[in-house]
Design an enzyme around this catalytic site. Structure first.
Site, PDB file in Angstrom:
ATOM      1  N   TYR A 153      27.889  -9.874 100.356  1.00  0.00           N
ATOM      2  CA  TYR A 153      26.837  -9.137  99.649  1.00  0.00           C
ATOM      3  C   TYR A 153      27.419  -7.900  98.973  1.00  0.00           C
ATOM      4  O   TYR A 153      27.147  -7.629  97.800  1.00  0.00           O
ATOM      5  CB  TYR A 153      25.739  -8.739 100.634  1.00  0.00           C
ATOM      6  CG  TYR A 153      24.628  -7.914 100.021  1.00  0.00           C
ATOM      7  CD1 TYR A 153      23.613  -8.533  99.300  1.00  0.00           C
ATOM      8  CD2 TYR A 153      24.583  -6.535 100.176  1.00  0.00           C
ATOM      9  CE1 TYR A 153      22.586  -7.787  98.741  1.00  0.00           C
ATOM     10  CE2 TYR A 153      23.563  -5.782  99.625  1.00  0.00           C
ATOM     11  CZ  TYR A 153      22.567  -6.409  98.908  1.00  0.00           C
ATOM     12  OH  TYR A 153      21.555  -5.670  98.347  1.00  0.00           O
ATOM     13  N   SER A 156      29.367  -8.848  95.901  1.00  0.00           N
ATOM     14  CA  SER A 156      28.517  -9.232  94.769  1.00  0.00           C
ATOM     15  C   SER A 156      27.931  -8.014  94.080  1.00  0.00           C
ATOM     16  O   SER A 156      27.809  -7.981  92.847  1.00  0.00           O
ATOM     17  CB  SER A 156      27.400 -10.168  95.241  1.00  0.00           C
ATOM     18  OG  SER A 156      26.433  -9.495  96.026  1.00  0.00           O
ATOM     19  N   LYS A 157      27.563  -6.996  94.837  1.00  0.00           N
ATOM     20  CA  LYS A 157      26.951  -5.811  94.256  1.00  0.00           C
ATOM     21  C   LYS A 157      27.987  -4.893  93.607  1.00  0.00           C
ATOM     22  O   LYS A 157      27.706  -4.230  92.601  1.00  0.00           O
ATOM     23  CB  LYS A 157      26.162  -5.060  95.336  1.00  0.00           C
ATOM     24  CG  LYS A 157      24.943  -5.822  95.842  1.00  0.00           C
ATOM     25  CD  LYS A 157      23.969  -6.133  94.711  1.00  0.00           C
ATOM     26  CE  LYS A 157      22.696  -6.774  95.202  1.00  0.00           C
ATOM     27  NZ  LYS A 157      21.722  -7.036  94.110  1.00  0.00           N
TER      28      LYS A 157
END
Length: 249
Positions: A153, A156-157
Site C-alpha cells: 500500500y 502504491s501511494k
C-alpha cells in the site's frame, strides 16, 4: 462563496470512487460549490443511490471497473470535457509482506496506482481536459510514514506522488495542474470495520493524532481547494491532510 475563487461553479469534475468514503464526500461538497459532477464507480445501483441522496438530478453516472482496461477506455470516452478530475478510487489492506500473496500485491498496486495512470492517459488521449484543468490524486501519509504490514500500500501511494510531479510538468503548457493529497487515517466504511474490530488499538493509535482521526469532508475540502481557481499557482505538490500526525513526529 460561489462568486469567489474558491467556487467550483460551472466546472465539470470527474470523481472516481464516488460511491463511498472520500469520493462520495467529494461529490457532495463539489456539487454544493456549484460543480457539474460526473460520478464514476463500479456499481450502477450505488451510483444512483448517491445521486439520489445528494439530489444531483441528471448528472452523468458512469459505471467503470478500474481494474479492466476496456472499462477504463470506455470511461474516458463517455466522460464529457473536464475542468477537474478527483481520483478517489482505491483499496487498502494490512498484511505482513511475507504473508501477502501475489494476487493481493498486484491488486493493490494496480488499483491504487496503475489504474490511475492508465485512466489519466486515456483522458489525455481523448483530449478530455479543458485548458486550465486541475487534477487531484489521492496518495497517503503512508507514502512517507510507512508502518509494518502496509508495504505494498505504501509503495502504491508513494508512486502516485512521483507520478503527480512528473505529470504536472507534462500538462503545464496547457495551464493544467496536477497535485496529490496525502491523508492520514480517515474514518470511512473501509477503515471503520478495522477500527471497530480493534477498539483498544484504535484508541491508542488515535492518541498519536493531535486533532484526532479525520473525516471524509476534511479531505474533500482540500480537494475542492486544489480544484478551484484559488489554487491556480499550485501544481506538482502534495498536500498533507493528517490532523497533525506527521508534524508531531
Amino acid at each position: 462563496m460561489q462568486g469567489s475563487q474558491f467556487s467550483l461553479k460551472g466546472k465539470t469534475i470527474l470523481i472516481t470512487g464516488a460511491t463511498s468514503g472520500i469520493g462520495k464526500e467529494c461529490a457532495r461538497i463539489f456539487a454544493e460549490l456549484g460543480a457539474n459532477v460526473v460520478l464514476s464507480g463500479r456499481s450502477e445501483e450505488k451510483l444512483k443511490a448517491v445521486a439520489n441522496e445528494l439530489c444531483l438530478g441528471n448528472r452523468p453516472l458512469i459505471c467503470a471497473d478500474l481494474s479492466d482496461e476496456n472499462s477504463l477506455a470506455t470511461l474516458a470516452c463517455e466522460t464529457p470535457p473536464l475542468d477537474g478530475f478527483a481520483a478517489c478510487a482505491g483499496i487498502h489492506y494490512s498484511s505482513l509482506l511475507k504473508f501477502s500473496d501475489e494476487n493481493e500485491i498486484e491488486k493493490i498496486i494496480s488499483l491504487n496506482c496503475t489504474a490511475q495512470i492508465k485512466l489519466t492517459r486515456h483522458l489525455l488521449r481523448n483530449k478530455k481536459f479543458n485548458k486550465g484543468a486541475s487534477l487531484v490524486f489521492m496518495s497517503s501519509t503512508s507514502a512517507f510514514l510507512p508502518q509494518p504490514a502496509i508495504s505494498a500500500y505504501s509503495a502504491s501511494k508513494a508512486a502516485m506522488i512521483a507520478f503527480t510531479k512528473a505529470l504536472s510538468a507534462e500538462i503545464a503548457p496547457r495551464k493544467c495542474r496536477a497535485n496529490a493529497i496525502c491523508p492520514a487515517l480517515v474514518k470511512t466504511p473501509m477503515t471503520e470495520s478495522f477500527l471497530n474490530q480493534n477498539p483498544e488499538l484504535a484508541k491508542i493509535d488515535e492518541a498519536k493524532y493531535p486533532l484526532g482521526y479525520g473525516k471524509p469532508e476534511y479531505v474533500a475540502n482540500a480537494a475542492a481547494f486544489l480544484l478551484s481557481d484559488a489554487s491556480i499557482w499550485i501544481t506538482g505538490t502534495s498536500l498533507t491532510v493528517d490532523g497533525g500526525l506527521t508534524g508531531s513526529k
